[in-house]
Design an enzyme around this catalytic site. Structure first.
Site, mmCIF file in Angstrom:
data_model
loop_
_atom_site.group_PDB
_atom_site.id
_atom_site.type_symbol
_atom_site.label_atom_id
_atom_site.label_comp_id
_atom_site.label_asym_id
_atom_site.label_seq_id
_atom_site.Cartn_x
_atom_site.Cartn_y
_atom_site.Cartn_z
ATOM 1 C CG ASN A 179 3.037 3.505 5.860
ATOM 2 O OD1 ASN A 179 2.051 4.130 5.446
ATOM 3 N ND2 ASN A 179 3.241 2.224 5.565
ATOM 4 N N GLY A 195 0.763 -1.244 0.000
ATOM 5 C CA GLY A 195 0.000 0.000 0.000
ATOM 6 C C GLY A 195 0.794 1.294 0.000
ATOM 7 C CG ASP A 201 6.038 -6.202 15.875
ATOM 8 O OD1 ASP A 201 5.487 -5.084 15.804
ATOM 9 O OD2 ASP A 201 5.542 -7.161 16.471
ATOM 10 C CB THR A 255 -3.945 0.489 0.231
ATOM 11 O OG1 THR A 255 -4.722 0.511 1.432
ATOM 12 C CG2 THR A 255 -3.470 1.884 -0.118
ATOM 13 N N PRO A 256 -4.554 -2.478 -0.096
ATOM 14 C CG PRO A 256 -2.891 -4.109 -0.332
ATOM 15 C CD PRO A 256 -3.148 -2.632 -0.492
ATOM 16 C CB ILE A 296 -5.556 5.671 -0.338
ATOM 17 C CG1 ILE A 296 -5.479 7.083 0.291
ATOM 18 C CG2 ILE A 296 -4.586 5.531 -1.504
ATOM 19 C CD1 ILE A 296 -5.787 8.251 -0.614
ATOM 20 C CE1 TYR A 340 -6.501 2.999 11.011
ATOM 21 C CE2 TYR A 340 -8.055 4.727 10.415
ATOM 22 C CZ TYR A 340 -6.897 4.017 10.158
ATOM 23 O OH TYR A 340 -6.140 4.331 9.053
ATOM 24 C CE LYS A 397 -3.767 5.424 11.367
ATOM 25 N NZ LYS A 397 -2.361 5.338 10.924
HETATM 26 P P1 NAI Z 1 -1.720 -1.910 4.170
HETATM 27 O O1 NAI Z 1 -2.453 -2.887 5.006
HETATM 28 O O2 NAI Z 1 -1.768 -2.051 2.686
HETATM 29 O O3 NAI Z 1 -0.180 -1.842 4.611
HETATM 30 C C1 NAI Z 1 0.201 -1.779 5.959
HETATM 31 C C2 NAI Z 1 1.554 -2.467 6.124
HETATM 32 O O4 NAI Z 1 1.915 -2.392 7.497
HETATM 33 C C3 NAI Z 1 1.510 -3.968 5.761
HETATM 34 O O5 NAI Z 1 2.556 -4.298 4.859
HETATM 35 C C4 NAI Z 1 1.667 -4.670 7.099
HETATM 36 O O6 NAI Z 1 2.361 -5.924 7.023
HETATM 37 C C5 NAI Z 1 2.466 -3.641 7.885
HETATM 38 N N1 NAI Z 1 2.344 -3.823 9.329
HETATM 39 C C6 NAI Z 1 1.230 -4.074 10.059
HETATM 40 N N2 NAI Z 1 1.528 -4.237 11.355
HETATM 41 C C7 NAI Z 1 2.889 -4.056 11.461
HETATM 42 C C8 NAI Z 1 3.812 -4.099 12.543
HETATM 43 N N3 NAI Z 1 3.405 -4.367 13.791
HETATM 44 N N4 NAI Z 1 5.122 -3.867 12.284
HETATM 45 C C9 NAI Z 1 5.544 -3.601 11.023
HETATM 46 N N5 NAI Z 1 4.721 -3.581 9.954
HETATM 47 C C10 NAI Z 1 3.406 -3.805 10.175
HETATM 48 O O7 NAI Z 1 -2.273 -0.478 4.625
HETATM 49 P P2 NAI Z 1 -2.168 0.977 3.942
HETATM 50 O O8 NAI Z 1 -3.497 1.337 3.436
HETATM 51 O O9 NAI Z 1 -0.988 1.051 3.066
HETATM 52 O O10 NAI Z 1 -1.930 1.865 5.252
HETATM 53 C C11 NAI Z 1 -0.687 2.442 5.580
HETATM 54 C C12 NAI Z 1 -0.913 3.508 6.637
HETATM 55 O O11 NAI Z 1 -1.789 4.500 6.115
HETATM 56 C C13 NAI Z 1 -1.575 2.990 7.916
HETATM 57 O O12 NAI Z 1 -1.030 3.648 9.026
HETATM 58 C C14 NAI Z 1 -3.029 3.374 7.716
HETATM 59 O O13 NAI Z 1 -3.716 3.500 8.935
HETATM 60 C C15 NAI Z 1 -2.870 4.697 7.000
HETATM 61 N N6 NAI Z 1 -4.048 5.122 6.236
HETATM 62 C C16 NAI Z 1 -4.494 4.416 5.159
HETATM 63 C C17 NAI Z 1 -5.589 4.859 4.467
HETATM 64 C C18 NAI Z 1 -6.135 4.158 3.267
HETATM 65 O O14 NAI Z 1 -7.174 4.565 2.760
HETATM 66 N N7 NAI Z 1 -5.486 3.152 2.724
HETATM 67 C C19 NAI Z 1 -6.329 6.063 4.873
HETATM 68 C C20 NAI Z 1 -5.732 6.739 5.993
HETATM 69 C C21 NAI Z 1 -4.644 6.279 6.644
#
Ligand code: NAI
Length: 258
Positions: free
Chosen positions: A91, A18, A64, A192-193, A190, A155, A159
């Site tokens: 992130n 993502g 982690d 993303t997965p 956005i 959540y 945030k």
């Molecule tokens: P995603 O699920 O595609 O990617 C998140 C990544 O974080 C994954 O690769 C996962 O393995 C890793 N992860 C989870 N727990 C972990 C840990 N304890 N240690 C290390 N890595 C860990 O999610 P996305 O959408 O890319 O989200 C990224 C950030 O953006 C997050 O903080 C999310 O809350 C934030 N966000 C995303 C939005 C969206 O619409 N996609 C909207 C607003 C915020």
């Protein structure tokens, strides 16, 4: 080497997927060496390989983000290998949906551990490493750190915490004259997965309705792409944003305007 952040050493957590993946890629395209960390080794290694295949520079380490000691080890290794750390993007994040009534204390604590505690640990470790040279710390919050959502109690809290914690860290670094800027980024919806899985996990009719509702409520008409957030992070990482600290960069297609 050329590029907007040429020669900089950047760390992006949760970069196996993502927004983190897209940010690591944009940083590498603009000349940074990117340290990619994630708990999903397979995906993060593949991101690393893609960056190298495209002519960029990256390395992967398992991390982690909730593990306090692992932060010291990782940052110590980066300083030993590269001499400094210029950019950190906190992130990594998770979503466990639930209202105030149906969120368990376990889910609440798990959410805070990854989304908020780890941002504190990452920011603290980054400040320690950047003190001598300055740098840019980017904390990924969300529009859900600014507006409430009935089914996102834990959540929302995590945030919102990232948003105001970022300002405290920014003020501290400014007062100490460290040359370290700390800003938060607030993505809207956005593709993303994380979002796709949440929609897929809902019953089919509800999932389709949710998608339609989300898209119809976004003034620009549809969900954003990961690169839209990556470009915001790139701006905050570069010296183009040298007068910004403690700021909230909202990238949401206009969602929070009304
Ligand atoms: P995603 O699920 O595609 O990617 C998140 C990544 O974080 C994954 O690769 C996962 O393995 C890793 N992860 C989870 N727990 C972990 C840990 N304890 N240690 C290390 N890595 C860990 O999610 P996305 O959408 O890319 O989200 C990224 C950030 O953006 C997050 O903080 C999310 O809350 C934030 N966000 C995303 C939005 C969206 O619409 N996609 C909207 C607003 C915020």
């Amino acid at each position: 080497m050329s590029g907007r952040i040429a020669g900089k050493i950047a760390l992006v957590t949760g970069a196996g997927s993502g927004l983190g993946e897209a940010t690591a890629q944009r940083f590498a395209e603009e000349g940074a060496h990117v340290v990619i960390t994630d708990i999903n080794a397979e995906q993060a290694e593949s991101v690393c390989q893609d960056i190298s295949a495209a002519g960029g520079s990256a390395e992967y380490h398992y991390q982690d983000v909730t593990d306090e000691r692992a932060w010291d080890t990782l940052v110590g290794m980066i300083i030993k290998d590269h001499g400094r750390l210029d950019i950190v993007v906190n992130n990594a994040g998770i979503v466990i949906r639930g209202s105030v009534e149906d969120t368990t204390l376990e889910d609440w604590r798990k959410t805070q551990a990854v989304n908020l505690d780890a941002v504190f640990l990452g920011t603290r470790a980054a400040v320690k490493a950047m003190k001598g040279n300055g740098g840019s710390i980017i904390n990924i919050s969300s529009i859900e750190g600014m507006v409430g959502e009935p089914t996102a109690a834990a959540y929302n809290a995590s945030k919102g915490g990232v948003r105001i914690f970022t300002k405290s860290a920014a003020l501290h670094c400014a007062a100490e004259g460290y040359g370290i800027r700390v800003n938060s980024v607030h993505p809207g919806f956005i593709a993303t997965p994380m979002v796709e899985n949440a929609i897929a996990a809902a019953p089919p009719v509800e999932g389709a309705a949710l998608l339609e509702r989300v898209n119809s409520e976004i003034p620009l008409g549809s969900m954003g792409e990961a690169v839209d957030i990556a470009n915001g992070c790139l701006f905050l990482a570069s010296d183009e944003s040298k007068y910004m600290t403690g700021s909230e960069l909202v990238i949401d297609g206009g969602f929070t305007c009304h």
